[in-house]
Design a protein around this motif. Structure first.
Motif, mmCIF file in Angstrom:
data_model
loop_
_atom_site.group_PDB
_atom_site.id
_atom_site.type_symbol
_atom_site.label_atom_id
_atom_site.label_comp_id
_atom_site.label_asym_id
_atom_site.label_seq_id
_atom_site.Cartn_x
_atom_site.Cartn_y
_atom_site.Cartn_z
ATOM 1 N N GLY A 16 44.930 -23.978 -11.313
ATOM 2 C CA GLY A 16 43.583 -23.522 -11.638
ATOM 3 C C GLY A 16 43.465 -22.748 -12.928
ATOM 4 O O GLY A 16 42.370 -22.313 -13.293
ATOM 5 N N GLN A 35 31.378 -36.247 -11.565
ATOM 6 C CA GLN A 35 32.006 -34.944 -11.796
ATOM 7 C C GLN A 35 31.996 -34.556 -13.271
ATOM 8 O O GLN A 35 31.984 -33.363 -13.590
ATOM 9 C CB GLN A 35 33.442 -34.967 -11.274
ATOM 10 C CG GLN A 35 33.542 -34.970 -9.764
ATOM 11 C CD GLN A 35 34.979 -34.874 -9.296
ATOM 12 O OE1 GLN A 35 35.749 -34.050 -9.769
ATOM 13 N NE2 GLN A 35 35.351 -35.732 -8.369
ATOM 14 N N THR A 53 35.856 -28.640 -18.051
ATOM 15 C CA THR A 53 37.282 -28.673 -17.717
ATOM 16 C C THR A 53 37.677 -27.450 -16.903
ATOM 17 O O THR A 53 38.425 -27.553 -15.920
ATOM 18 C CB THR A 53 38.118 -28.742 -19.003
ATOM 19 O OG1 THR A 53 37.758 -29.908 -19.746
ATOM 20 C CG2 THR A 53 39.597 -28.784 -18.692
ATOM 21 N N GLN A 54 37.169 -26.298 -17.287
ATOM 22 C CA GLN A 54 37.470 -25.068 -16.555
ATOM 23 C C GLN A 54 36.953 -25.150 -15.114
ATOM 24 O O GLN A 54 37.652 -24.783 -14.160
ATOM 25 C CB GLN A 54 36.836 -23.875 -17.274
ATOM 26 C CG GLN A 54 37.196 -22.522 -16.685
ATOM 27 C CD GLN A 54 36.554 -21.398 -17.474
ATOM 28 O OE1 GLN A 54 35.320 -21.343 -17.602
ATOM 29 N NE2 GLN A 54 37.366 -20.517 -18.026
ATOM 30 N N GLN A 55 35.750 -25.665 -14.959
ATOM 31 C CA GLN A 55 35.165 -25.821 -13.622
ATOM 32 C C GLN A 55 36.014 -26.765 -12.760
ATOM 33 O O GLN A 55 36.315 -26.464 -11.597
ATOM 34 C CB GLN A 55 33.745 -26.367 -13.738
ATOM 35 C CG GLN A 55 33.081 -26.675 -12.405
ATOM 36 C CD GLN A 55 31.747 -27.379 -12.571
ATOM 37 O OE1 GLN A 55 31.104 -27.299 -13.615
ATOM 38 N NE2 GLN A 55 31.321 -28.097 -11.548
ATOM 39 N N LEU A 56 36.410 -27.894 -13.330
ATOM 40 C CA LEU A 56 37.220 -28.862 -12.587
ATOM 41 C C LEU A 56 38.594 -28.298 -12.249
ATOM 42 O O LEU A 56 39.128 -28.553 -11.166
ATOM 43 C CB LEU A 56 37.362 -30.150 -13.400
ATOM 44 C CG LEU A 56 36.087 -30.968 -13.581
ATOM 45 C CD1 LEU A 56 36.299 -32.066 -14.615
ATOM 46 C CD2 LEU A 56 35.636 -31.566 -12.256
ATOM 47 N N ARG A 103 39.333 -25.204 -11.643
ATOM 48 C CA ARG A 103 39.161 -24.262 -10.519
ATOM 49 C C ARG A 103 38.960 -25.028 -9.207
ATOM 50 O O ARG A 103 39.565 -24.711 -8.185
ATOM 51 C CB ARG A 103 37.963 -23.361 -10.771
ATOM 52 C CG ARG A 103 37.999 -22.554 -12.057
ATOM 53 C CD ARG A 103 38.996 -21.412 -12.025
ATOM 54 N NE ARG A 103 38.709 -20.466 -13.084
ATOM 55 C CZ ARG A 103 39.335 -20.400 -14.260
ATOM 56 N NH1 ARG A 103 40.303 -21.248 -14.526
ATOM 57 N NH2 ARG A 103 39.008 -19.500 -15.162
ATOM 58 N N GLU A 104 38.084 -26.036 -9.246
ATOM 59 C CA GLU A 104 37.763 -26.789 -8.031
ATOM 60 C C GLU A 104 38.967 -27.547 -7.491
ATOM 61 O O GLU A 104 39.151 -27.661 -6.269
ATOM 62 C CB GLU A 104 36.625 -27.771 -8.311
ATOM 63 C CG GLU A 104 35.286 -27.107 -8.583
ATOM 64 C CD GLU A 104 34.215 -28.108 -9.011
ATOM 65 O OE1 GLU A 104 33.050 -27.686 -9.143
ATOM 66 O OE2 GLU A 104 34.543 -29.299 -9.213
ATOM 67 N N ARG A 105 39.796 -28.065 -8.391
ATOM 68 C CA ARG A 105 40.926 -28.899 -7.989
ATOM 69 C C ARG A 105 42.242 -28.136 -7.906
ATOM 70 O O ARG A 105 43.268 -28.734 -7.576
ATOM 71 C CB ARG A 105 41.079 -30.054 -8.991
ATOM 72 C CG ARG A 105 39.952 -31.081 -8.953
ATOM 73 C CD ARG A 105 39.998 -32.003 -10.158
ATOM 74 N NE ARG A 105 39.121 -33.162 -9.994
ATOM 75 C CZ ARG A 105 39.534 -34.365 -9.637
ATOM 76 N NH1 ARG A 105 40.818 -34.587 -9.426
ATOM 77 N NH2 ARG A 105 38.684 -35.366 -9.502
ATOM 78 N N ALA A 106 42.236 -26.848 -8.240
ATOM 79 C CA ALA A 106 43.481 -26.075 -8.339
ATOM 80 C C ALA A 106 44.463 -26.784 -9.268
ATOM 81 O O ALA A 106 45.659 -26.911 -8.995
ATOM 82 C CB ALA A 106 44.105 -25.831 -6.970
#
Length: 263
Positions: A33, A135, A191-194, A196-199
């Motif tokens: 993340g 996404q 990219t930052q959001q993804l 975090r969401e995907r670890a």
């Protein structure tokens, strides 16, 4: 305190070309993340370091562990199979295929069916491909050929393709090269959001300091093949050694930080 190893652990990494030590004893770690920016002046060793992690170059010494497994020296395809995705400085998509078909091709590859004649890309995991495009904000563009897209949108398609095999680690080589200020900040916010969401850990090289200061969790600075400094964007911006070696003054750091700050 967690006893599990970091997602990525690099220790004692070295690479020489002839008598030139391009990378000389670099150590760093990356957690799930987290976004880690790798920066430095020309010739600092950042591209060499990046390419050793991705398998394009074999280290002379050192270890590269992904979730505790040493991947140093493996070829890129084997590293990809271990859960490492990559995007490139110049976006790599199939210009003649539609946006949707590009992602379906990536899913075919993830499923080890890229060279199968059936099913064809246009029939393969359509819903999953559309979900990946959603996404990255490109679902509405699914029927369009990639050749008709603006460059910022092509970079989003490339990101969706990199996510097709659900990587644990994403390597991004100059992800915002050729993009305008608003586009590049939007891409890295996504990219930052993804991440975090995907670890999913993200290691990226970048020349645009506004992107680095706005979206990196940590920044690693190389100079002459060695680690000069590592820390938060604020700590790096205030580091006098970084200012002297990297830019000669702190003025650009201050301007970049202001540009990357929310209004």
């Amino acid at each position: 305190m967690s006893l599990s190893p970091p997602l990525l652990q690099v220790t004692g990494l070295r690479k020489a070309f002839g008598g030139v030590h391009a990378v000389d004893g670099v150590d760093f770690a990356l957690e799930p993340g987290e976004l880690l920016a790798l920066i430095g002046p020309n010739g600092a060793g950042k591209s060499t370091t990046f390419n050793m992690v991705g398998g394009q170059l074999r280290p002379d010494a050192g270890r590269i562990r992904l979730a505790g497994v040493d991947i140093a020296g493996l070829p890129p395809r084997a590293i990809w199979r271990q859960g490492v995705g990559r995007t490139f400085q110049i976006a790599e998509t199939f210009a003649s295929l539609t946006v949707l078909e590009n992602v379906q091709m990536a899913l075919l590859s993830a499923d080890r069916r890229l060279f199968s004649f059936w099913p064809r890309a246009q029939h393969h995991r359509r819903d999953d491909a559309l979900a990946l495009l959603a996404q990255v904000g490109m679902a509405a563009q699914a029927p369009r050929p990639c050749s008709t897209l603006a460059y910022g949108d092509v970079k989003r398609v490339e990101l969706a393709m990199a996510l097709a095999h659900a990587p644990r680690l994403l390597l991004m080589d100059e992800p915002t090269a050729g993009m305008g200020p608003a586009e590049r900040l939007a891409l890295m916010a996504l990219t930052q959001q993804l991440a975090r969401e995907r670890a999913m850990g993200v290691l990226f090289t970048e020349h645009s300091m506004d992107v680095v200061f706005a979206h990196a969790d940590r920044v690693m600075v190389l100079a002459r093949g060695r680690l000069l400094a590592e820390g938060s964007p604020q700590a790096i911006r205030d580091n006098t050694r970084v200012q002297e070696v990297y830019l000669g003054s702190g003025s650009m750091f201050g301007q970049a930080a202001a540009a990357g700050s929310p209004a």
